[in-house]
Design an enzyme around this catalytic site. Structure first.
Site, PDB file in Angstrom:
ATOM      1  N   CYS A  62       0.871  -1.174   0.000  1.00 13.16           N
ATOM      2  CA  CYS A  62       0.000   0.000   0.000  1.00 13.16           C
ATOM      3  C   CYS A  62       0.907   1.223   0.000  1.00 13.16           C
ATOM      4  CB  CYS A  62      -0.898  -0.012   1.233  1.00 13.16           C
ATOM      5  SG  CYS A  62      -2.002   1.403   1.320  1.00 13.16           S
ATOM      6  N   GLN A  63       1.151   1.749  -1.189  1.00 11.51           N
ATOM      7  CA  GLN A  63       2.090   2.849  -1.343  1.00 11.51           C
ATOM      8  C   GLN A  63       1.408   3.961  -2.136  1.00 11.51           C
ATOM      9  OE1 GLN A  63       5.789   1.636  -3.173  1.00 11.51           O
ATOM     10  NE2 GLN A  63       6.903   3.265  -2.167  1.00 11.51           N
TER      11      GLN A  63
END
Length: 153
Positions: free
Chosen positions: A82-83
């Protein structure tokens, strides 16, 4: 694009947060290396990653994947991360690969409740933080690679 990526690879190699940074299979659009987290519980090991660039880079973001298993709320079991920095709605072509790697290391160094791909782990982190940290460190010791020695001065 290959010229820009080659320059970005050299820039990223001079940053100290990743080691063994190199093109995979001779392809400058696929990089591999290891990240060295600074903070518990992940600083007990080193984490292999892959950074893949689209043929449309820098107009489209790269994709970061952790290849080493990790017990982290923002990393799913397949290593997807999750970037937000690399999401299409936040990506701008001026972002350099070293910034993506720095953001990935920050993700490992700072457990952020806003970055969640595994709600069960996020819930455990919020409700039982000491238990979560103990489990994450134990998992790191079992699955992460041994940290390399510091580079010679």
């Amino acid at each position: 694009m290959a010229g820009r990526l080659a320059k970005e690879l050299e820039e990223a190699r001079s940053w100290g947060g990743a080691r063994e940074l190199r093109p995979l299979g001779g392809d400058v659009r696929r990089w591999g290396g290891i990240l060295l987290p600074n903070n518990p519980p992940y600083n007990a090991g080193a984490f292999r990653f892959e950074l893949s660039f689209s043929p449309h880079h820098p107009l489209s973001p790269p994709c970061a994947t952790l290849c080493t298993p990790i017990l982290h709320p923002a990393v799913d079991p397949e290593g997807r991360v999750c970037q937000p920095l690399t999401s299409p709605e936040h990506w701008v072509p001026s972002i350099r690969a070293v910034h993506v790697l720095q953001d990935l290391l920050l993700l490992l160094d700072t457990l952020d409740p806003q970055r969640v791909l595994r709600p069960d782990l996020a819930r455990q982190l919020q409700e039982h933080p000491q238990e979560f940290l103990r489990r994450a460190e134990q998992h790191t010791r079992q699955h992460a690679e041994r940290r390399p020695d510091p580079p010679a001065p």
